[in-house]
Design a protein around this motif. Sequence first.
Motif, PDB file in Angstrom:
ATOM      1  N   PRO A 160     -54.333  60.810 -32.011  1.00  0.00           N
ATOM      2  CA  PRO A 160     -55.437  60.120 -31.332  1.00  0.00           C
ATOM      3  C   PRO A 160     -55.927  60.913 -30.118  1.00  0.00           C
ATOM      4  O   PRO A 160     -55.161  61.656 -29.501  1.00  0.00           O
ATOM      5  N   ASP A 161     -57.202  60.764 -29.802  1.00  0.00           N
ATOM      6  CA  ASP A 161     -57.763  61.445 -28.637  1.00  0.00           C
ATOM      7  C   ASP A 161     -57.257  60.803 -27.346  1.00  0.00           C
ATOM      8  O   ASP A 161     -56.961  61.498 -26.374  1.00  0.00           O
ATOM      9  N   PHE A 162     -57.178  59.466 -27.339  1.00  0.00           N
ATOM     10  CA  PHE A 162     -56.672  58.743 -26.167  1.00  0.00           C
ATOM     11  C   PHE A 162     -55.528  57.821 -26.587  1.00  0.00           C
ATOM     12  O   PHE A 162     -55.612  57.152 -27.622  1.00  0.00           O
ATOM     13  N   VAL A 163     -54.486  57.797 -25.795  1.00  0.00           N
ATOM     14  CA  VAL A 163     -53.383  56.859 -25.994  1.00  0.00           C
ATOM     15  C   VAL A 163     -53.330  55.985 -24.749  1.00  0.00           C
ATOM     16  O   VAL A 163     -52.987  56.450 -23.658  1.00  0.00           O
ATOM     17  N   PHE A 164     -53.719  54.726 -24.896  1.00  0.00           N
ATOM     18  CA  PHE A 164     -53.728  53.787 -23.781  1.00  0.00           C
ATOM     19  C   PHE A 164     -52.401  53.018 -23.784  1.00  0.00           C
ATOM     20  O   PHE A 164     -52.113  52.277 -24.727  1.00  0.00           O
ATOM     21  N   VAL A 165     -51.621  53.210 -22.730  1.00  0.00           N
ATOM     22  CA  VAL A 165     -50.281  52.626 -22.655  1.00  0.00           C
ATOM     23  C   VAL A 165     -50.268  51.498 -21.628  1.00  0.00           C
ATOM     24  O   VAL A 165     -50.334  51.724 -20.417  1.00  0.00           O
ATOM     25  N   ALA A 166     -50.191  50.273 -22.128  1.00  0.00           N
ATOM     26  CA  ALA A 166     -50.252  49.093 -21.269  1.00  0.00           C
ATOM     27  C   ALA A 166     -48.903  48.381 -21.230  1.00  0.00           C
ATOM     28  O   ALA A 166     -48.782  47.217 -21.619  1.00  0.00           O
TER      29      ALA A 166
END
Length: 249
Positions: A160-166
Amino acid sequence: MKTAENDKKVTILGVSFIHITLDNMVKRLVTHVQEKRKAFVVTANPEIVLYANENKEYKQYIDKADYVTPDGIGIVKGAQLLGQPLPERVTGFDMFMNLLEASNEHRFSIYLLGAKEEVLVKTKDVITKNYPNITIVGSHNGFFDWNDTVIDTEIKEKKPDFVFVALGFPRQEQWIAQRIETFQQGVFIGIGGSFDVLAGEVKRAPEVWQKLNLEWFYRLVKQPSRWRRMLALPRFAVKIFGNKMKRSS
């Protein structure tokens, strides 16, 4: 991993923040994706800075980041008091929303990690509806075996281009820092409770509260259980004043 040598930095209690606006930070991260250069972004508020100041292991995780941005008016005010003003807040949620816009424009792919399963499902539904050009290549809720490699393997395969870790701090910074070297590309960014806000589970402060720099107070009113976490603000202020006194003496 290092940022460009000519990046201006502002150091607050040992944590180095990049001197940049939200708009330019988003452009910088889009460039990372386009050039297939990975990046690790920490969005740090006073609570995170205090924790890094008092926890050596966590500080090492923060030090691995390519960029640390000021998530919270306390950081901006602290920088002003120390005579090293930052241009503005660059929060995790604002970056998340702006990067979703950019990803929709450029047809980027994303991976979502964190929150409860029902919140994650709502988050994906909102993104699919509002940002139809984004490809969600994978996702996982925030409840998993820390040593399980399933998530890592999926990210490596899907790229993936962005990995958003919440995952919330300190877990999100720890998760990224311990794995970033194993990934070939992608921008990894910790965004706290942003999925909850996007999914409508938690309401963000109205714009007028944000402009008055009272978003923290709005959250406290809406979530009184956060009062213990809010104690970090006066502790942070005391340390900032102490640091200012040392510099001036």
